[in-house]
Design an enzyme around this catalytic site. Structure first.
Site, mmCIF file in Angstrom:
data_model
loop_
_atom_site.group_PDB
_atom_site.id
_atom_site.type_symbol
_atom_site.label_atom_id
_atom_site.label_comp_id
_atom_site.label_asym_id
_atom_site.label_seq_id
_atom_site.Cartn_x
_atom_site.Cartn_y
_atom_site.Cartn_z
ATOM 1 N N LYS A 33 -31.947 35.831 -38.844
ATOM 2 C CA LYS A 33 -30.649 36.033 -38.027
ATOM 3 C C LYS A 33 -29.861 36.387 -39.108
ATOM 4 O O LYS A 33 -29.147 35.459 -39.841
ATOM 5 C CB LYS A 33 -30.393 35.470 -36.884
ATOM 6 N N TRP A 34 -29.147 37.465 -39.528
ATOM 7 C CA TRP A 34 -28.250 38.025 -40.656
ATOM 8 C C TRP A 34 -26.948 37.839 -39.888
ATOM 9 O O TRP A 34 -26.689 38.459 -38.804
ATOM 10 C CB TRP A 34 -28.532 39.270 -41.134
#
Length: 353
Positions: A33-34
Site C-alpha cells: 500500500k503506497w
C-alpha cells in the site's frame, strides 16, 4: 469506456489482518500500500492527464510525469496508481509525504523548480483501459497481466507495483516495507472486476498506540464544541513538541469536551484565554489555524499508523484518557520505530513473487 472518461478509483475497506487467499472466491493477490497521491492517468496517444481520487486535476503539478507518460507509454490507456516521492540516498531511500505535498503549489515557477529538484514517481497497480478498449469488466488477474505487458519494462519514473499470491510473503512485506515509508498491504480479489467507487479490496495498515500530552484544542468549524485536540511529546531534553492531532468526535462529545477541558485553559494576566496558531500550509491557507492553549498536564492514549519525522503521519484516533500517567513521562522513546528498509528494494524487485 473511452480513455477520456473520468473514473472513480476502486477503494478498499480496512481489515485487521492480511486475509487468507481462500477467504474470497478465486483467491487474492497482495501488494504494497503506497503512501502518496492516488491517481487515475489517462493517455490518449498524444497527451496525458492526471486526476486525483476526488477527480481534482493534478496534471499541472507534475509536469515531469506527464512528459514521461507521453514519451514512454506505447499506446492509449487509463492507469490506476499512486504518485509518490522518493528521498534519501541509494540504500536508504524512503517515501516522503512532506516533500510530495509541497508539489501542490499555485505558482507555476515553483512547480517547475520542484519538478527538477524533487521529481515524482508513478507506481502503477491497475489497468482500466488499453488501446481504447475498457477493461473494467475484466477480472483483476487478467488486468494485472495486461498491466505487466504494458508498463512492466518502461522504467523510471513509471514503475509497476510488486504483487504476490503468497500470504506469508505479504505478511512479511507488511512489517518490512514500513521501513521504506509504505503504508500497509492491499489484498485484491483475483476474479473481481473493477468497481469504481466501491470498497471491493481489503487494506491492512499498521495500528499502534501511544500516550501523549494534550496541548490545546481547536474549535469545531461549526463554532460549537471541540473540533480537534492538539498533541505533544517530550524529547530527551525535556522540551515538549507538537506531534499532531486527534479528531472525529460526535456532536455531543465535542460539547462535553469544552466543559471537561475548561479547568485546563490558560489565561493571561487580564483573564483572557491564551491562544496560539499552528503553522499554515497549502492545505490550510484558508482555514482558521488558531487553537486554545491548555496546561500540559492531561494525558490521553491514541491509536496511530506511523510517524514521519517527529509527527504522526495521519490524524490519530482517541482511545482513552490516562489519568494514571504523568505528562512528563510521555516521551518519544515509547514509539515503535520500523526497521529501515530501502525503497529501491521495493520498487526494483520483480513484479511477481
Amino acid at each position: 469506456m473511452s480513455v477520456a472518461t473520468a473514473v472513480s478509483p476502486m477503494l478498499a475497506r480496512a481489515v485487521d489482518t492480511v486475509p487468507e487467499p481462500d477467504s474470497v472466491p478465486g483467491g487474492l493477490s497482495y501488494e504494497p500500500k503506497w503512501d502518496g497521491f492516488r491517481s487515475i492517468v489517462t493517455f490518449d496517444g498524444t497527451s496525458s492527464t492526471i486526476a486525483s481520487r476526488g477527480s481534482k486535476m493534478l496534471t499541472r503539478y507534475f509536469p515531469e510525469l506527464t512528459y514521461a507518460f507521453e514519451d514512454l507509454l506505447p499506446e492509449p490507456c487509463v492507469l490506476d496508481g499512486e504518485i509518490v516521492l522518493r528521498t534519501g540516498d541509494p540504500g536508504g531511500e524512503h517515501l516522503s509525504w512532506e516533500q510530495l505535498s509541497q508539489r501542490i503549489h499555485p505558482a507555476a515557477s515553483r512547480v517547475r523548480r520542484l519538478a527538477d529538484e524533487t521529481p515524482a514517481t508513478f507506481v502503477a497497480f491497475d489497468l482500466l483501459s488499453r488501446g481504447g478498449h475498457s477493461l473494467l469488466d475484466t477480472p483483476f488477474a487478467e488486468r494485472r497481466a495486461a498491466l505487466e505487458d504494458l508498463v512492466g519494462a518502461l522504467g523510471d519514473p513509471i514503475h509497476l507495483t510488486r504483487t504476490t499470491r503468497d500470504v506469508a510473503l505479504a505478511r512479511r512485506w507488511l512489517v518490512e516495507f514500513e521501513g521504506a515509508g509504505l503504508d500497509g498491504i492491499i489484498a485484491k480479489p483475483l476474479a473481481a472486476v473493477y468497481a469504481p467507487g466501491k470498497r471491493s479490496m481489503f487494506k491492512v495498515k499498521h495500528h499502534r498506540s501511544a500516550d501523549v500530552v494534550l496541548l490545546g484544542y481547536r474549535l469545531h468549524v461549526s463554532g460549537s464544541g471541540v473540533g480537534s485536540l492538539l498533541l505533544g511529546l517530550y524529547d530527551d531534553d525535556g522540551e515538549l513538541h507538537s506531534v499532531g492531532g486527534a479528531s472525529a468526535f460526535s456532536d455531543a462529545w465535542r460539547l462535553r469536551l469544552i466543559d471537561e477541558l475548561a479547568p485546563l485553559v490558560l489565561h493571561d494576566e487580564e483573564g483572557t484565554v491564551v491562544t496560539g496558531e499552528t503553522e499554515r500550509n497549502r492545505f490550510s491557507a484558508n482555514k482558521d489555524t488558531s487553537y486554545v492553549l491548555l496546561r500540559p498536564s492531561r494525558v490521553l492514549e491514541v491509536r496511530y499508523d506511523h510517524m514521519e519525522g517527529e509527527r504522526f503521519r495521519h490524524t490519530v484516533q482517541f482511545e482513552r484518557w490516562r489519568p494514571d500517567r504523568d505528562a512528563r513521562s510521555c516521551t518519544f522513546d515509547q514509539l515503535e520505530r520500523p526497521i529501515a528498509y530501502d525503497l529501491g528494494d521495493v520498487l526494483d524487485q520483480p513484479a511477481g513473487e
